[in-house]
Design an enzyme around this catalytic site. Sequence first.
Site, short mmCIF file in Angstrom:
data_model
loop_
_atom_site.label_atom_id
_atom_site.label_comp_id
_atom_site.label_asym_id
_atom_site.label_seq_id
_atom_site.Cartn_x
_atom_site.Cartn_y
_atom_site.Cartn_z
N TRP B 359 0.83 -1.21 0.00
CA TRP B 359 0.00 0.00 0.00
C TRP B 359 0.87 1.26 0.00
O TRP B 359 0.36 2.37 -0.19
CB TRP B 359 -1.00 0.00 1.17
CG TRP B 359 -0.38 0.13 2.54
CD1 TRP B 359 0.37 -0.80 3.18
CD2 TRP B 359 -0.45 1.25 3.45
NE1 TRP B 359 0.77 -0.34 4.42
CE2 TRP B 359 0.27 0.92 4.62
CE3 TRP B 359 -1.07 2.50 3.40
CZ2 TRP B 359 0.41 1.78 5.72
CZ3 TRP B 359 -0.95 3.36 4.49
CH2 TRP B 359 -0.21 3.00 5.63
N ASP B 360 2.16 1.10 0.19
CA ASP B 360 3.10 2.22 0.08
C ASP B 360 2.89 3.00 -1.21
O ASP B 360 3.00 4.23 -1.24
CB ASP B 360 4.55 1.70 0.05
CG ASP B 360 4.93 0.89 1.27
OD1 ASP B 360 4.03 0.28 1.87
OD2 ASP B 360 6.13 0.84 1.59
N GLU B 490 1.80 -1.47 13.18
CA GLU B 490 1.87 -2.94 13.29
C GLU B 490 2.41 -3.40 14.63
O GLU B 490 2.60 -4.59 14.84
CB GLU B 490 2.73 -3.50 12.14
CG GLU B 490 2.04 -3.37 10.79
CD GLU B 490 2.98 -3.63 9.61
OE1 GLU B 490 4.18 -3.38 9.77
OE2 GLU B 490 2.49 -4.07 8.55
N LYS B 602 4.55 2.17 16.11
CA LYS B 602 5.60 2.01 15.10
C LYS B 602 5.60 3.17 14.12
O LYS B 602 6.64 3.67 13.71
CB LYS B 602 5.35 0.71 14.35
CG LYS B 602 6.37 0.36 13.29
CD LYS B 602 5.90 -0.90 12.54
CE LYS B 602 6.86 -1.29 11.43
NZ LYS B 602 6.24 -2.25 10.50
N GLN B 603 4.43 3.56 13.69
CA GLN B 603 4.32 4.61 12.68
C GLN B 603 2.97 5.28 12.82
O GLN B 603 2.07 4.74 13.44
CB GLN B 603 4.47 4.02 11.28
CG GLN B 603 3.27 3.21 10.80
CD GLN B 603 3.55 2.53 9.47
OE1 GLN B 603 4.04 1.42 9.43
NE2 GLN B 603 3.22 3.18 8.38
#
Lengths: 766, 766
Positions: B359-360, B490, B602-603
């Site tokens: 999906w990047d 994640e 994480k992000q």
Amino acid sequence: MNQDYIKPDAWSIIEEGFDATRVESSESLFSIGNGAMGQRANFEEKYTGDTFQGSYIAGVFYPDKTKVGWWKNGYPEYFAKVLNAPNWIGINVAINEETLDLNTCKEVKDFVRELNMKEGYHQRSFVAVMPNDLEVKVTATRFLSIVDDELGAINYEVEVLNADAVVKFMPYLDGGITNRDANWEERFWQTLEVRAENDQAFVVSKTLKTEYHVGTYMQSEVTLNGEKLQVEGEVEKAEDQVSIAYAVKVGKGEKIALQKYAGYVTDMNHNQDSLIAAAKNVLQKATTSGFAQLLQEQKEAWAKIWEMADITIDGDVKAQQGIRFNIFQLNQTYLGKDERLNIGPKGFTGEKYGGSTYWDTEAYCIPFYMATKDQQVARNLLTYRYNHLEKAKENAQKLGFTNGAALYPMVTMNGEESHNEWEITFEEIHRNGAMVFAIYNYVRFTGDYSYVPEMGLEVMIAIARFWQQRANFSKNWNKYVILGVTGPNEYENNVNNNWYTNYLAKWCIEYCIENIEKIKVEYAEDYSRIMTKTSLEAEEITKWKEVAENMYFPYSEKFGVYLQQDGFLDKAIEPVSTLSKKQRPINQNWSWDRILRSCYIKQADVLQGFYLFEDHFSEENLEKHFDFYEPITVHESSLSPCVHSIQAAKLGRMEQAYTFYLRTSRLDLDDYNQEVKEGCHITSMAGTWMSIVEGFGGMRVVDGKLSFTPQLPEQWNGFSFKVNFRNQILKINIGKNETTFSVDGNDPMTVLLNGEAIEVQNTLKS
Amino acid sequence: MNQDYIKPDAWSIIEEGFDATRVESSESLFSIGNGAMGQRANFEEKYTGDTFQGSYIAGVFYPDKTKVGWWKNGYPEYFAKVLNAPNWIGINVAINEETLDLNTCKEVKDFVRELNMKEGYHQRSFVAVMPNDLEVKVTATRFLSIVDDELGAINYEVEVLNADAVVKFMPYLDGGITNRDANWEERFWQTLEVRAENDQAFVVSKTLKTEYHVGTYMQSEVTLNGEKLQVEGEVEKAEDQVSIAYAVKVGKGEKIALQKYAGYVTDMNHNQDSLIAAAKNVLQKATTSGFAQLLQEQKEAWAKIWEMADITIDGDVKAQQGIRFNIFQLNQTYLGKDERLNIGPKGFTGEKYGGSTYWDTEAYCIPFYMATKDQQVARNLLTYRYNHLEKAKENAQKLGFTNGAALYPMVTMNGEESHNEWEITFEEIHRNGAMVFAIYNYVRFTGDYSYVPEMGLEVMIAIARFWQQRANFSKNWNKYVILGVTGPNEYENNVNNNWYTNYLAKWCIEYCIENIEKIKVEYAEDYSRIMTKTSLEAEEITKWKEVAENMYFPYSEKFGVYLQQDGFLDKAIEPVSTLSKKQRPINQNWSWDRILRSCYIKQADVLQGFYLFEDHFSEENLEKHFDFYEPITVHESSLSPCVHSIQAAKLGRMEQAYTFYLRTSRLDLDDYNQEVKEGCHITSMAGTWMSIVEGFGGMRVVDGKLSFTPQLPEQWNGFSFKVNFRNQILKINIGKNETTFSVDGNDPMTVLLNGEAIEVQNTLKS
């Protein structure tokens, strides 16, 4: 499900007719074992059809390099698994130079296979029409001795029905064995020596990495019509194999037989260098006795086991066969003599689950062994875990815990974790609670407290430390929470506040503190030894208390039940009965995420807690929870129906209890889950025993006495069982109209029957 | 982190000195590619030290048999991965019969490596003292042509400094290549033909299973002091290899060089049977031009790319180098010509993540390509997903969804799911939302609505169907919930009601309905075609609406923020700053369960939603969420810092924005995560571009116009970039005191500068 394949019989498992598609399933069902070794019921003669070869030695394992999709920190490098060991049962048979192979015969008639559970042997007979038109009758009898647990014996008898012929037996040993479930198709064994001397042969092998040394050996004799023959053997050796062939010309209708004595000796019990000598020693005794005598001793030894462990059921042969099959398999798997051994979920009947130790032992197996064997057996099982305590601490340390906290492994052979799914390995931590519960259960049942100061308290302290560190304070609830766990219900992963886990955590801490206080007063010397060893200070105990006293439990006011986990009521809750048959079992028909987000429960979870801590909850409360959870439980774990059977019985729902009982007791015989070919569900068989004794018998320990509230399923006329309670043997006989007790020996025993105290004597009166 | 290894330079990546421990890292950093193929910067000559060989062909993949610990229903059987392809760069070099190998030389001096980003080539030079004491100067120049993307060229020049000597070049092709990350150490390639003709050689191979046919080819020429030499080549062929050796006796100080023209032709673009003919055709053109001419064309072609894509930064050479490295690598990976191709997270610089599409692309890469290329390029990326729609429906069907619902794969080469961790594969479903957002973003930026009726709406409908089925009604909340998901963060798995996922689900449905209504009115023909094709009825849309309107969002009244997921506030919340350095990155130092139950993110997760849907939230609200979440975010995904940089800039926190910018732009150059040897983080490089253009430049699309709110990091004197907006090229120049705009061509363009409309002409005035 395959309900009518196995013939109903009170004492035997019987298969009639040869069905090549059933060979692998029957290899599981007809497995034999003696606690020290065991094997699937593979044919002795060559068989080129589908077969799953398996022969296993208790305690001999290999650390197979683990296989994962994406590595997670904390995963163990190795999955220790029980090894498929060298084959010693093999006897190739050629008649007039044609190899006997049921897969290539023109016809197989009168095929009958019997696992005689009463006497502990396996027998197979058939008449085969071979490609060369010879008609051959074979009767093969095999057992693993429980008198000398390094020995196995086979009597392989051949009768050529329609001609004179040359019968050639080629008994062999084969060390070139692989595991079907090897992760990387590696070989686990290395053959060190292949030797043949007269009628004896030996293969000495070692396991790679773990370096277990194993001597596999054999010696054969030939008889004609029961008389010993002198036949010159012809030796053939290969890298991993040795065979000794015996050829005899026999007349039509004569009975030629080979007796093969064989088995394993290992360096767990002998010097590495004297394995062949040890094997010769076993062979010397075996051949002196001879097959008939050995079999007689086997029968007598099994009679002794049954004398204590048998459960009789009157009026329901399938139920009778089921419970005996369960008791028989448990005894084949583990006899309790050796504290280095344990009970693998599939015993010696297959490779799945690596043959390793799970929490099944503590939660399901200990009650069975405690009641049907000397209490030392249960103590050995506890000691097994005590011996693994340092490894459990290392395991916890790997996951970031400190100060001697221990996390027992999910799956293990030697104390190290083998499992590698993060949601189980790292999160199914309730197993730690089972370790402590088993100690509590042992003390409650046996009255032997000595285990606690000697070993148990150290285990409890390390586990209390784990729980205190694993919980965290939630400002949101103003309570301690346990986040990111998987409960016994593995159909939910990484949940917060699984009620069962939280409950066990609180209880473990409280029980540990209770024992510390008791030992401080009653075992001062042990106390100071343990406090020094563990560096436990009062401050730390205060922290434990803080966690235990303020543990959070998810609860629904609306339904008046404890919730399996946070957020459970967000699910769409529909009873299992609304699922179509096509969707069941859901673990074969639904994707994993769908299972996870469904309301369906794999096995008792909140109810498992109600089972373990029955006294903490009222019967009304149990009923409410049973009615809430059972309808959404799919029982797709072999460990589920037994708990529900016991609870249904307690709630007086005998029809339901009986259904659950049948499901647990005949799970493998009727192959409910279409998977018996992978092996039998050994550990859940102890649950079957519980569902009769604790369920229908209503046996509990109340204030140091046995208590019974018997109920008879209406399909039965009666049932009976024996219990070794604190070194007294009590027999309980439950009939349609009365329950009678009897006790061995001269001392009476006080038991409770439906709450009333009764003094039981060494006679049969109620 | 390795901050001072790469020399600061505005246009080149430069390494000085030979360090064997850095070879693999530099092989990643100095990778070259041309969109159709790419390769790690392996040495041409033999090298026996640690090296990670890699050469890749866009679109050529292999379905590697998947590797999992425990199989879960729904897992794909195969992990499609980009293939390490036959090696064509190899040139073994022997001088006086001693093989040149930097790993065995007595000394390596003056080693310099340069990746010239401006002109698109890689050059390496060194002086080596060989074991035979010859001192040799080597200069090797290599590039992959972006003019003819089947062609690569090498000029390998040798000068023996201290003696006359025989220099022997052995250029070769090697088809016997394996993938380092092959799951089962299988070979992926089969060599079909090895051929040599005059100075040309060919290896024709095919991939196993997928049967891509690839012709690898070469032709060499030798020059002495720049003059072409006629040297007889000596052919050697093996099963998978072919080499043609050229030996020349040269005088001390003379420059002998080999020009090697080589590359791949595949049956993606040619007939299977005419691969050698196609290769000869490429070689014909290449040798006619010669190395110098080809390199000149390469420089000109790269100049054109830079003309449009460059970002200049004045006064901060490290920042300048960082952004150019990012832009360069993106262009090396994907040039947008081919709708069958996409952008792998590591491009052509390594094997990790299988080279597949994530999906990047939709969330990070499309804005970059949309603004720096013809808008057809972004449309090709959208079409790629449209072409995979049927596979996405099959994927959803496998997981139990019906009625044409689609779940796009987490990782794919051909539309089929490749990933196999249940918590990602089945649960990281927010990716489905990114597919729809990319369509929205494309229309918003390009103004080209035609994609929606032609293709996009079908994608939207299938995704709306997925969300409606995936949500379930919670009686508990009286709302729709989405259970069992993994968000962009994640570091939490299988959570309930991830805010970002729920928000996207609601938005996807609403945006789909909005477009159905628009197309019904404005594109009647498309409307009826699509309604027929999808069998969409009003009733179903009503169900969608019901879900979207009643979606549940976790929210904390106390903190006034949306919660990442249910139960988030049960965690112990401590800022990242309280963690010791030893514990970072936590994904290398903590066990997985510990990461999961920690508060660390994480992000960007909630903030990712605020980024995508900026207009839906006030700046005050953004600030509150940024202050709540950023301090507990560890940014251990390469996709995290860019979003935070943009948001910090928006909040006027320029120092923080700049720190995040450096982290994202020099992630690989400074090797923040000590893993660059596995390859570069290609897709996150587009995030770097965004953090300048959208962050510091403040570029947005407002009512069909570009809007800017520029801010200059105090370390910079100024920066500039260009944007292709609706087929007009706008140049933006942001200085300390003013922002100036210029537009190419004759038409003016209206832009907003700090909210004020400005008409920009084809001159430089503000």
